[in-house]
Design a protein around this motif. Structure first.
Motif, PDB file in Angstrom:
ATOM      1  N   ARG A   1     -15.514  -8.653  10.634  1.00  0.00           N
ATOM      2  CA  ARG A   1     -14.219  -9.324  10.777  1.00  0.00           C
ATOM      3  C   ARG A   1     -13.537  -9.584   9.435  1.00  0.00           C
ATOM      4  N   ARG A   2     -14.158  -9.143   8.365  1.00  0.00           N
ATOM      5  CA  ARG A   2     -13.596  -9.415   7.049  1.00  0.00           C
ATOM      6  C   ARG A   2     -12.911  -8.191   6.464  1.00  0.00           C
ATOM      7  N   LEU A   3     -11.866  -8.475   5.684  1.00  0.00           N
ATOM      8  CA  LEU A   3     -11.186  -7.423   4.936  1.00  0.00           C
ATOM      9  C   LEU A   3     -11.756  -7.417   3.521  1.00  0.00           C
ATOM     10  N   ILE A   4     -12.281  -6.284   3.103  1.00  0.00           N
ATOM     11  CA  ILE A   4     -12.918  -6.157   1.795  1.00  0.00           C
ATOM     12  C   ILE A   4     -12.066  -5.236   0.930  1.00  0.00           C
ATOM     13  N   PRO A   5     -11.713  -5.659  -0.295  1.00  0.00           N
ATOM     14  CA  PRO A   5     -10.923  -4.787  -1.173  1.00  0.00           C
ATOM     15  C   PRO A   5     -11.659  -3.479  -1.471  1.00  0.00           C
ATOM     16  N   THR A   6     -10.914  -2.399  -1.474  1.00  0.00           N
ATOM     17  CA  THR A   6     -11.458  -1.118  -1.924  1.00  0.00           C
ATOM     18  C   THR A   6     -11.675  -1.177  -3.434  1.00  0.00           C
TER      19      THR A   6
ATOM     20  N   ILE B   1      -9.988  -3.938  -5.762  1.00  0.00           N
ATOM     21  CA  ILE B   1     -10.647  -4.849  -6.711  1.00  0.00           C
ATOM     22  C   ILE B   1      -9.913  -4.838  -8.049  1.00  0.00           C
ATOM     23  N   LEU B   2      -9.502  -3.652  -8.479  1.00  0.00           N
ATOM     24  CA  LEU B   2      -8.743  -3.540  -9.727  1.00  0.00           C
ATOM     25  C   LEU B   2      -7.426  -4.308  -9.629  1.00  0.00           C
ATOM     26  N   VAL B   3      -6.696  -4.097  -8.523  1.00  0.00           N
ATOM     27  CA  VAL B   3      -5.407  -4.775  -8.326  1.00  0.00           C
ATOM     28  C   VAL B   3      -5.622  -6.286  -8.226  1.00  0.00           C
ATOM     29  N   GLN B   4      -6.693  -6.711  -7.563  1.00  0.00           N
ATOM     30  CA  GLN B   4      -6.990  -8.131  -7.417  1.00  0.00           C
ATOM     31  C   GLN B   4      -7.180  -8.800  -8.774  1.00  0.00           C
ATOM     32  N   GLY B   5      -7.866  -8.124  -9.688  1.00  0.00           N
ATOM     33  CA  GLY B   5      -8.083  -8.686 -11.020  1.00  0.00           C
ATOM     34  C   GLY B   5      -6.785  -8.895 -11.770  1.00  0.00           C
TER      35      GLY B   5
ATOM     36  N   GLU C   1       0.833  -1.208   0.000  1.00  0.00           N
ATOM     37  CA  GLU C   1       0.000   0.000   0.000  1.00  0.00           C
ATOM     38  C   GLU C   1       0.867   1.259   0.000  1.00  0.00           C
ATOM     39  N   ASP C   2       1.992   1.215   0.734  1.00  0.00           N
ATOM     40  CA  ASP C   2       2.915   2.365   0.723  1.00  0.00           C
ATOM     41  C   ASP C   2       3.486   2.579  -0.674  1.00  0.00           C
ATOM     42  N   THR C   3       3.812   1.480  -1.339  1.00  0.00           N
ATOM     43  CA  THR C   3       4.347   1.578  -2.703  1.00  0.00           C
ATOM     44  C   THR C   3       3.326   2.189  -3.651  1.00  0.00           C
ATOM     45  N   ILE C   4       2.067   1.722  -3.526  1.00  0.00           N
ATOM     46  CA  ILE C   4       1.006   2.211  -4.407  1.00  0.00           C
ATOM     47  C   ILE C   4       0.566   3.616  -4.023  1.00  0.00           C
ATOM     48  N   GLY C   5       0.604   3.870  -2.720  1.00  0.00           N
ATOM     49  CA  GLY C   5       0.174   5.182  -2.237  1.00  0.00           C
ATOM     50  C   GLY C   5      -1.312   5.273  -1.977  1.00  0.00           C
ATOM     51  N   ALA C   6      -1.938   4.129  -1.684  1.00  0.00           N
ATOM     52  CA  ALA C   6      -3.374   4.110  -1.412  1.00  0.00           C
ATOM     53  C   ALA C   6      -3.724   2.839  -0.645  1.00  0.00           C
ATOM     54  N   SER C   7      -4.853   2.865   0.054  1.00  0.00           N
ATOM     55  CA  SER C   7      -5.316   1.694   0.799  1.00  0.00           C
ATOM     56  C   SER C   7      -5.967   0.697  -0.165  1.00  0.00           C
TER      57      SER C   7
END
Length: 292
Positions: A56-61, A65-69, A43-49
């Protein structure tokens, strides 16, 4: 921007898929602190969360979602590369191909004949497309030969490659040739005809073509097995359709003559493989021979 660290990307991808750092920690046998630290570094490298927390779940922003794809595509290609390298390491000792049971046997033989020029053992397995794709998915097959591509939305990760296409022709035994070749295709009206079974895509094309030509052949029999249909045709029990490219083989081996060509009906042959790019030497040899 600093180049992406693929270890960090992988940890992010796994958490995005499973929704929990704790679960990924169990799967990868890595401490939660390490996984959390690697994702934070990404996230520091990208500059965004990349995540938000819901219960209790972590949901992609949205960005996550774009990075996940992209990550999914990257790691799928990595698995394909690993598979290819493993096959290279094994020196491609065999080539196991699944053949859908609706394909004409003579056509399959002509398609696979170039493979026999390679120092590999050819293993052929025949069955329905769904069953063969299941075998392909668990690496029991190197390729599937089919008259249709894999359906959009299929849960099986595979890719269709059109390797040849041929207009269909009508063939008959020599004693039926003179009658059927005159005034073709009207000569097929009320003439005995052998038709492919209901699983064949060609069957539907043929019936549609007969309808547009206002032709009603006398459907003597229907066949799922093309070899059995050939046997009936040899005995003069009816005309039948097969790809035009098989005309020399059908005449030489079975004494069946080409009555006429149906340009509006085509037989397509697809190679279905687990990779986007065809890599197995046997497949490349097959495709090269067909396109030359």
């Amino acid at each position: 921007m600093t180049p992406i660290n693929y270890n960090q990307l992988y940890y992010f991808y796994m958490v995005a898929e499973h929704g929990s750092i704790a679960r990924v920690s169990e799967l990868l046998h890595i401490t939660p602190q390490t996984i959390s630290g690697q994702i934070s570094a990404l996230e520091d490298t990208i500059g965004a969360s990349l995540f938000t927390r819901q219960s209790r779940r972590l949901i992609p922003t949205e960005l996550g979602i774009l990075v996940q794809g992209y990550a999914a595509d990257i790691f799928q290609l990595g698995e394909e590369l690993k598979s290819v390298l493993n096959q290279q390491h094994n020196q491609w000792q065999s080539f196991t191909v699944g053949i859908t049971d609706v394909l004409p046997k003579t056509l399959v033989y002509e398609m696979l004949k170039p493979v026999l020029q390679l120092p590999v053992k050819l293993v052929c397995r025949e069955g329905e497309l769904t069953s063969l794709l299941g075998e392909l998915a668990v690496n029991r097959l190197d390729m599937v030969l089919s008259d249709q591509p894999i359906q959009t939305g299929s849960h099986i990760k595979a890719y269709s490659h059109l390797i040849t296409e041929s207009p269909m022709a009508v063939y008959a035994a020599a004693d039926k040739y003179d009658t059927l070749s005159q005034d073709f295709p009207r000569s097929l009206h009320n003439a005995p005809f052998l038709l492919q079974g209901k699983k064949s895509l060609i069957r539907q094309q043929l019936l549609g073509w007969f309808s547009t030509q206002d032709i009603q052949p006398d459907i003597t029999a229907e066949f799922d097995d093309s070899a059995l249909m050939l046997a009936f045709a040899q005995e003069g029990l009816g005309a039948f359709s097969a790809p035009l490219l098989l005309a020399p083989q059908l005449e030489k081996q079975f004494g069946l003559l080409k009555v006429g060509v149906i340009n509006r009906v085509t037989e397509q042959l697809y190679a279905i493989s687990p990779e986007r790019k065809l890599t197995h030497p046997a497949v490349l040899q097959l495709v090269k021979a067909l396109r030359s």
